[in-house]
Design an enzyme around this catalytic site. Structure first.
Site, mmCIF file in Angstrom:
data_model
loop_
_atom_site.group_PDB
_atom_site.id
_atom_site.type_symbol
_atom_site.label_atom_id
_atom_site.label_comp_id
_atom_site.label_asym_id
_atom_site.label_seq_id
_atom_site.Cartn_x
_atom_site.Cartn_y
_atom_site.Cartn_z
ATOM 1 N N LYS A 186 0.814 -1.220 0.000
ATOM 2 C CA LYS A 186 0.000 0.000 0.000
ATOM 3 C C LYS A 186 0.846 1.269 0.000
ATOM 4 O O LYS A 186 2.039 1.258 0.317
ATOM 5 C CB LYS A 186 -0.958 -0.013 1.199
ATOM 6 C CG LYS A 186 -2.103 -0.997 1.012
ATOM 7 C CD LYS A 186 -3.125 -0.926 2.138
ATOM 8 C CE LYS A 186 -4.304 -1.847 1.844
ATOM 9 N NZ LYS A 186 -5.303 -1.849 2.934
ATOM 10 N N ARG A 246 -3.291 -10.107 5.230
ATOM 11 C CA ARG A 246 -3.823 -10.167 3.862
ATOM 12 C C ARG A 246 -2.750 -9.627 2.921
ATOM 13 O O ARG A 246 -2.415 -8.439 2.971
ATOM 14 C CB ARG A 246 -5.105 -9.334 3.771
ATOM 15 C CG ARG A 246 -5.764 -9.343 2.409
ATOM 16 C CD ARG A 246 -7.036 -8.490 2.426
ATOM 17 N NE ARG A 246 -7.704 -8.485 1.129
ATOM 18 C CZ ARG A 246 -7.409 -7.664 0.133
ATOM 19 N NH1 ARG A 246 -6.452 -6.745 0.294
ATOM 20 N NH2 ARG A 246 -8.053 -7.732 -1.019
#
Length: 263
Positions: free
Chosen positions: A209, A243
């Site tokens: 991210k 995740r």
């Protein structure tokens, strides 16, 4: 679904979207998507999270019908070819319902049961697991950010329990990258252990991210090591599921962190 506390579980990301921030367009072909999922399972993924709509900043809205058309053939094939649980990454009850009918085990809702009033009831009806993620419009918090996140999550937990979702099937996600500035994301990562106050397993989703890119630079695919660092820190602070896009690397890190921090 899992026995939490003994080990960290790895959730492999399978985006069957044309526009996801890191791997958009890579797995829109059903056969390619299924083969990628099989590869992640071979590398050690404990669950596969299938997404039919990108949730990156500025993403294009996709109708439930189109999302279902993207995810259904992939789920059908995966149910035949792999034997790990499947998760559907959606905030729309129509999509969740179709996925659950096809045998998906978990609904991963990036709006934490707040976008669609029917979501909790459908999850309860199918006796499925749910990942409740914190999210909000904008980045303004009227008090301490962790208190706001915990209040949001607790309200969604109450909604899930009222809809007869079993307590042992609820997982919480602080929502890194959603409704938070760079500095706010860092603060949440620094204070992850406070989420344990709610008494539920915690999922951490930082993989590739921009919060990591703001620190180390590079394109999303060049943030593997940065993701691994957050995996280790997260496990130290009580995270139960990570995740990730890169299963092999994060599993190795998780095994070491589990040995150090879980005993």
């Amino acid at each position: 679904m899992f026995k939490y506390g003994k080990k960290t579980y790895i959730m492999g990301i399978l985006n069957v979207t044309p526009d996801s921030f890191s791997d958009g367009g890579n797995y829109t072909n059903v056969e390619v998507a299924v083969n990628h999922a099989k590869k992640m399972v071979l590398e050690g993924a404990d669950i596969i999270d299938i997404g039919g709509e990108s949730t990156r900043p500025g993403h294009k809205f996709v109708s439930a019908k189109e999302e279902i058309e993207r995810i259904s053939p992939v789920i059908k094939s995966l149910k035949k070819e792999i034997n790990v649980p499947l998760s559907i990454d959606t905030y729309k009850s129509e999509v969740a319902l179709e996925a659950l009918k096809l045998g998906v085990d978990m609904v991963n809702d990036v709006w934490g049961l707040t976008y669609d009033d029917n979501m909790a009831e459908i999850i309860g009806k199918y006796n499925a697991s749910v990942c409740i993620m914190h999210n909000q419009e904008g980045t303004n918090y009227d008090k301490d950010i962790m208190e706001c996140i915990k209040e949001f999550l607790q309200a969604s937990i109450d909604k899930a329990l009222k809809a007869e979702v079993k307590k042992e099937k609820i997982v919480l996600d602080p929502g890194i990258g959603f409704g938070k500035t760079f500095e706010q994301n860092l603060e949440v990562l620094q204070r992850l252990n406070e989420l344990q106050d709610l008494g539920y397993p915690i999922l951490l989703g930082t993989s590739r991210k921009s919060v990591l890119g703001n620190i180390v630079g590079g394109k999303p695919k060049e943030r593997v090591e940065a993701t691994v660092a957050t995996t280790v820190c997260g496990i130290r602070d009580g995270v139960d599921i990570v995740r990730v896009h890169d299963v092999k690397e994060n599993l190795q890190a998780a095994k070491i962190a589990d040995k150090l921090y879980r005993g």
